[in-house]
Motif scaffolding. Structure first.
Motif, PDB file in Angstrom:
ATOM      1  N   GLY A  79      48.486  39.545  34.468  1.00  0.00           N
ATOM      2  CA  GLY A  79      47.306  38.697  34.547  1.00  0.00           C
ATOM      3  C   GLY A  79      47.542  37.296  35.080  1.00  0.00           C
ATOM      4  O   GLY A  79      46.716  36.408  34.872  1.00  0.00           O
ATOM      5  N   ASP A  80      48.646  37.088  35.796  1.00  0.00           N
ATOM      6  CA  ASP A  80      48.926  35.748  36.325  1.00  0.00           C
ATOM      7  C   ASP A  80      48.356  35.531  37.728  1.00  0.00           C
ATOM      8  O   ASP A  80      48.572  34.489  38.338  1.00  0.00           O
ATOM      9  N   GLY A  81      47.634  36.533  38.243  1.00  0.00           N
ATOM     10  CA  GLY A  81      47.046  36.420  39.569  1.00  0.00           C
ATOM     11  C   GLY A  81      47.990  36.786  40.699  1.00  0.00           C
ATOM     12  O   GLY A  81      47.624  36.698  41.867  1.00  0.00           O
ATOM     13  N   LYS A  82      49.204  37.200  40.365  1.00  0.00           N
ATOM     14  CA  LYS A  82      50.197  37.589  41.368  1.00  0.00           C
ATOM     15  C   LYS A  82      50.453  39.089  41.263  1.00  0.00           C
ATOM     16  O   LYS A  82      50.595  39.627  40.162  1.00  0.00           O
ATOM     17  N   LEU A  83      50.546  39.740  42.409  1.00  0.00           N
ATOM     18  CA  LEU A  83      50.801  41.174  42.424  1.00  0.00           C
ATOM     19  C   LEU A  83      52.271  41.468  42.150  1.00  0.00           C
ATOM     20  O   LEU A  83      53.157  40.823  42.708  1.00  0.00           O
ATOM     21  N   ASP A  84      52.514  42.428  41.271  1.00  0.00           N
ATOM     22  CA  ASP A  84      53.855  42.870  40.917  1.00  0.00           C
ATOM     23  C   ASP A  84      54.087  44.251  41.534  1.00  0.00           C
ATOM     24  O   ASP A  84      53.140  44.951  41.882  1.00  0.00           O
TER      25      ASP A  84
END
Length: 102
Positions: A79-84
């Motif tokens: 949920g940090d806005g970065k794709l993993d």
């Protein structure tokens, strides 16, 4: 127009396109497994266009010989806005999450 970005992968088996770097343009993520090639490195690479027209690409290693990648997916898991990147390996019998620290 066909453009060969890499010609050394053995058993390329996974691909995803997503903006992992937050540049506004997608990068290409590929995984390979070298199933029947003992001693051949396996892994995951990220390719970023180094020219806007896509005529040149720069590769960066995400995984260097730990994951014999059967498949991979891209999602924001924390949920940090970065794709993993989530990758699964048949030969290596593992699932690895590569957290986006960019």
């Amino acid at each position: 127009k066909r453009h060969v970005m890499e010609d050394k992968l053995k058993d390329g088996h996974a691909v995803a396109c997503a903006d992992l770097l937050g540049t506004g343009s997608d990068q290409i993520i590929v995984g390979w497994r070298a199933m029947r090639n003992s001693g051949v490195p396996v892994g995951i690479k990220l390719y970023k266009a180094s020219k806007p027209d896509g005529s040149e690409w720069k590769a960066s290693s995400i995984d260097d010989n730990q994951m014999a990648c059967e498949d991979l997916k891209v999602a924001d898991l924390n949920g940090d806005g970065k794709l993993d990147i989530i990758a699964a390996g048949r030969k290596t019998r593992n699932v690895i999450i590569y957290w986006n620290r960019h």
